[in-house]
Write an enzyme that holds these catalytic residues in place. Sequence first.
Site, mmCIF file in Angstrom:
data_model
loop_
_atom_site.group_PDB
_atom_site.id
_atom_site.type_symbol
_atom_site.label_atom_id
_atom_site.label_comp_id
_atom_site.label_asym_id
_atom_site.label_seq_id
_atom_site.Cartn_x
_atom_site.Cartn_y
_atom_site.Cartn_z
ATOM 1 N N GLY A 202 26.239 18.391 22.439
ATOM 2 C CA GLY A 202 24.965 19.066 22.174
ATOM 3 C C GLY A 202 24.240 19.489 23.432
ATOM 4 O O GLY A 202 23.288 18.818 23.867
ATOM 5 N N PRO B 291 18.520 26.814 20.892
ATOM 6 C CA PRO B 291 18.188 28.181 20.444
ATOM 7 C C PRO B 291 17.731 29.071 21.606
ATOM 8 O O PRO B 291 18.072 30.249 21.649
ATOM 9 C CB PRO B 291 17.067 27.949 19.417
ATOM 10 N N GLU C 160 31.234 28.028 26.010
ATOM 11 C CA GLU C 160 31.555 27.262 27.225
ATOM 12 C C GLU C 160 31.384 28.117 28.485
ATOM 13 O O GLU C 160 32.141 27.996 29.451
ATOM 14 C CB GLU C 160 32.949 26.643 27.117
ATOM 15 N N SER D 34 31.738 35.205 29.996
ATOM 16 C CA SER D 34 32.538 35.804 31.098
ATOM 17 C C SER D 34 31.631 36.132 32.279
ATOM 18 O O SER D 34 32.039 36.002 33.440
ATOM 19 C CB SER D 34 33.229 37.078 30.610
HETATM 20 N N1 CAA Z 1 30.645 19.129 38.254
HETATM 21 C C1 CAA Z 1 29.713 18.219 38.659
HETATM 22 N N2 CAA Z 1 28.507 18.583 39.161
HETATM 23 C C2 CAA Z 1 28.240 19.901 39.263
HETATM 24 C C3 CAA Z 1 29.175 20.886 38.862
HETATM 25 C C4 CAA Z 1 30.432 20.462 38.356
HETATM 26 N N3 CAA Z 1 31.333 21.346 37.972
HETATM 27 N N4 CAA Z 1 28.629 22.110 39.071
HETATM 28 C C5 CAA Z 1 27.413 21.897 39.591
HETATM 29 N N5 CAA Z 1 27.188 20.561 39.702
HETATM 30 C C6 CAA Z 1 25.997 19.918 40.252
HETATM 31 C C7 CAA Z 1 25.734 20.459 41.656
HETATM 32 O O1 CAA Z 1 26.440 19.720 42.625
HETATM 33 C C8 CAA Z 1 24.233 20.294 41.793
HETATM 34 O O2 CAA Z 1 23.964 18.961 42.123
HETATM 35 P P1 CAA Z 1 22.708 18.585 43.087
HETATM 36 O O3 CAA Z 1 21.479 18.961 42.374
HETATM 37 O O4 CAA Z 1 22.836 17.110 43.304
HETATM 38 O O5 CAA Z 1 22.898 19.386 44.346
HETATM 39 C C9 CAA Z 1 23.733 20.527 40.375
HETATM 40 O O6 CAA Z 1 24.841 20.285 39.497
HETATM 41 C C10 CAA Z 1 23.218 21.920 40.167
HETATM 42 O O7 CAA Z 1 24.296 22.793 40.477
HETATM 43 P P2 CAA Z 1 24.120 24.371 40.556
HETATM 44 O O8 CAA Z 1 23.082 24.699 41.574
HETATM 45 O O9 CAA Z 1 25.476 24.972 40.699
HETATM 46 O O10 CAA Z 1 23.521 24.702 39.146
HETATM 47 P P3 CAA Z 1 23.085 26.053 38.578
HETATM 48 O O11 CAA Z 1 21.805 25.842 37.867
HETATM 49 O O12 CAA Z 1 23.143 27.126 39.606
HETATM 50 O O13 CAA Z 1 24.261 26.291 37.502
HETATM 51 C C11 CAA Z 1 25.467 27.667 36.011
HETATM 52 C C12 CAA Z 1 24.324 27.485 36.971
HETATM 53 C C13 CAA Z 1 26.793 27.458 36.733
HETATM 54 C C14 CAA Z 1 25.375 29.062 35.553
HETATM 55 C C15 CAA Z 1 25.386 26.647 34.862
HETATM 56 O O14 CAA Z 1 24.072 26.595 34.359
HETATM 57 C C16 CAA Z 1 26.327 27.018 33.750
HETATM 58 O O15 CAA Z 1 27.540 26.747 33.819
HETATM 59 N N6 CAA Z 1 25.806 27.650 32.660
HETATM 60 C C17 CAA Z 1 26.595 27.941 31.480
HETATM 61 C C18 CAA Z 1 26.415 26.863 30.477
HETATM 62 C C19 CAA Z 1 27.494 26.837 29.446
HETATM 63 O O16 CAA Z 1 28.676 26.982 29.753
HETATM 64 N N7 CAA Z 1 27.123 26.598 28.201
HETATM 65 C C20 CAA Z 1 28.075 26.443 27.134
HETATM 66 C C21 CAA Z 1 27.740 25.173 26.372
HETATM 67 S S1 CAA Z 1 29.017 24.347 25.499
HETATM 68 C C22 CAA Z 1 29.364 25.245 24.145
HETATM 69 O O17 CAA Z 1 29.703 26.365 24.287
HETATM 70 C C23 CAA Z 1 29.214 24.657 22.761
HETATM 71 C C24 CAA Z 1 30.413 24.148 22.066
HETATM 72 O O18 CAA Z 1 30.278 23.353 21.138
HETATM 73 C C25 CAA Z 1 31.788 24.536 22.427
#
Ligand code: CAA
Length: 390
Positions: free
Chosen positions: A124, A128, A363, A366
């Site tokens: 989760g 929304p 997830e 693109s």
């Molecule tokens: N593993 C562990 N830690 C991570 C990481 C990873 N892969 N990526 C980033 N972090 C950590 C960073 O090290 C950072 O840590 P600190 O604060 O200690 O420095 C922190 O997380 C913040 O990192 P970022 O600055 O990279 O974060 P961001 O805000 O810039 O991230 C983003 C932006 C990459 C776009 C991210 O918000 C993202 O991936 N968004 C998309 C979300 C998504 O995929 N949603 C789908 C949900 S699941 C789903 O679809 C439902 C289902 O049921 C299937």
Amino acid sequence: MNFTFTDEQRLIAETAREFADREIIPRVRDNDRAGRFDRELASKLGEIGFLGAPVSEEYGGRSLDYISYALIVEQVGRADSSARTVVSVQSSLVCGSIEQWGSEEQKREWLPRLCSGEALGCFGLTEPDTGSDAANLRTRAKKVDGGWVINGNKMWISMGNVAEVALVFAQTDPDKRHKGLACFLVPTASEGYRAQEIHGKLGLRASDTAEISLDDVEVPDSAMLGEIGDGFKVAMSALDKGRYSVAAGCVGICEGCVDASVSYAQERRQFDVPIASFQLVQELIADMIVKRDAARMLVFRAGELKDRGQPSTVETSIAKLFATESAVECANAAIQVHGGSGYVDDYPVERYLRDARVTTLYEGTSQIQKLIIGRDATGINALLPPQPGA
Ligand code: CAA
């Protein structure tokens, strides 16, 4: 990178192919037509060990490497993306997070039952008003004596209606943004947890998708996965595994498109010859094969990094981006090869197109994968306002 499978990996791929042909394909069209989540099939996936493949044997999993896991997911994805969603969510997002972040007690409580398929879990994160901007959650967790009270709404949650446990991401301190997020293991039988099925999806019709509301849901301190402030890292590390699984499933869709198109083109005759004789039909098939193989290689590259315990976020995003977009393109081309027959569900290709379409959205879209790749290449986070003079 090693291009040769071990004997064990070859056996796993064969077993997965046989299982998919015997147990999944015979039910896929009826489940899709009925929009029915097949709980019995989910149990069978658990019995054969596909729901906890990369999880340690100590906790009921199979301790398989990530290449083997991809080979399994590929075959399930070739057969049915709804079943593949069960494998991806359960193994990667739910079990993977509990194994990586959970206390010994949490692992012992949940992993054996999740790996066996006795219990299902859901993830989760999305809300929304919060999709790509995952740090900006509105769900709140308030500290009370001995535990937490959670309020909020979750959206597009795969298996939200059928899960026994939900990983719920919530903000404990909005001023801290992503550093205030926490993840909780919430039993779905908790008072105040309500899930509602989302109807009318283009594809993944046999996959359960829910809107969830949490009204004053109380959980003990021991329900937190990791520490306060770990929530965002739990989510991102889960998505590193989940995106890998989605990508592998999409290789399976590409493979299914190739198989269906080759056999149809060999059988179907026009102008007195099989349509496989036509150069333009061969071009459609050749393009699918190139995409399938390239996607598979990208998945294996990310998998090998995971097996070596090295960072794989960017390589996983590359694999997810390419494999999901390729699955949509292959399915569209496969319908073209099938002509009118591809437009109805006597053949799997129209379902491949409907099911593939969501994989470029969930997830991480693109566009999000491209921003992760672009940030790594340039060192500039395009999600932040531009810094003049920087
Ligand atoms: N593993 C562990 N830690 C991570 C990481 C990873 N892969 N990526 C980033 N972090 C950590 C960073 O090290 C950072 O840590 P600190 O604060 O200690 O420095 C922190 O997380 C913040 O990192 P970022 O600055 O990279 O974060 P961001 O805000 O810039 O991230 C983003 C932006 C990459 C776009 C991210 O918000 C993202 O991936 N968004 C998309 C979300 C998504 O995929 N949603 C789908 C949900 S699941 C789903 O679809 C439902 C289902 O049921 C299937």
